[in-house]
Design a protein around this motif. Sequence first.
Motif, short mmCIF file in Angstrom:
data_model
loop_
_atom_site.label_atom_id
_atom_site.label_comp_id
_atom_site.label_asym_id
_atom_site.label_seq_id
_atom_site.Cartn_x
_atom_site.Cartn_y
_atom_site.Cartn_z
N CYS A 150 0.83 -1.10 0.00
CA CYS A 150 0.15 -0.07 -0.17
C CYS A 150 0.84 1.20 -0.19
O CYS A 150 1.58 1.27 0.85
CB CYS A 150 -0.93 -0.10 1.31
SG CYS A 150 -2.12 -1.39 1.25
N ASP A 151 0.83 1.96 -1.01
CA ASP A 151 1.48 3.25 -1.15
C ASP A 151 0.70 4.41 -0.56
O ASP A 151 -0.06 5.12 -1.36
CB ASP A 151 1.99 3.61 -2.76
CG ASP A 151 2.67 4.75 -2.67
OD1 ASP A 151 3.02 5.65 -1.78
OD2 ASP A 151 3.41 5.01 -3.92
N THR A 152 1.02 4.64 0.74
CA THR A 152 -0.02 5.64 1.25
C THR A 152 0.23 7.13 0.91
O THR A 152 -0.46 7.94 1.49
CB THR A 152 -0.06 5.43 2.83
OG1 THR A 152 1.29 5.63 3.43
CG2 THR A 152 -0.68 4.01 3.17
N ALA A 153 1.46 7.38 0.17
CA ALA A 153 1.59 8.79 -0.23
C ALA A 153 0.55 8.91 -1.46
O ALA A 153 0.31 10.06 -1.49
CB ALA A 153 3.14 9.00 -0.61
N ARG A 154 0.29 7.98 -1.97
CA ARG A 154 -0.65 7.82 -3.32
C ARG A 154 -1.91 7.54 -3.19
O ARG A 154 -2.86 7.92 -3.89
CB ARG A 154 0.15 7.23 -4.43
CG ARG A 154 1.52 8.01 -4.90
CD ARG A 154 2.03 7.53 -6.13
NE ARG A 154 3.04 8.24 -6.67
CZ ARG A 154 4.13 7.73 -6.71
NH1 ARG A 154 4.57 6.51 -6.55
NH2 ARG A 154 5.34 8.36 -7.11
N GLU A 155 -2.07 6.70 -2.10
CA GLU A 155 -3.32 5.87 -1.81
C GLU A 155 -4.23 6.60 -0.92
O GLU A 155 -3.43 6.83 0.25
CB GLU A 155 -3.14 4.53 -1.86
CG GLU A 155 -2.78 3.72 -2.78
CD GLU A 155 -2.42 2.36 -2.63
OE1 GLU A 155 -1.93 1.59 -3.41
OE2 GLU A 155 -2.65 1.94 -1.41
#
Length: 174
Positions: A150-155
């Motif tokens: 999970c890319d939480t900077a983008r999602e």
Amino acid sequence: MKKGFTIWLTGYSGSGKTTISEQLYQSLTAREIRCEKLDGDIIRQHLSKGLSFSREDRCENILRIGFIAEMLSRHGVGVIVSAISPYREARNTVRNKIANFIEVHVSCPIEECARRDVKGLYQRAMSGEITNFTGISDPYEAPLDAEITCDTARESIDESTDKILRALCRMGII
């Protein structure tokens, strides 16, 4: 009896592990799936109180969390672990002991994690006030083969949670 599982969220402090685990817990319990959350910060206050932040003690902390997760999942409980878990070897040791282990790399650039930091931990670590801080003065070994990233900077949190839920469905876990 339902099949137990362990979802292990690993990543930097401030990457979104706890927030995702909270939302994941709500989603799973709404589906009437028995589950428990094991948060690294809370475990440190109770089960692992007295452990330092040395490599040896951090690994011991992960093994303790893994022991609880294995027991619960063996008895049909879904376990959601949110812990930095900086060392690959400790995570892999736990992985090898737990059936239905799903590693989730909660990926976020350290600069973004520091920006999000409401406790001021990154600033204190960068000034040397806090030693052995993951990503600043201590390494973080990102997973090489996480089942989910999970890319939480983008999602958004919703997108990351949905990604995990879709993967659990695909894997036949839920």
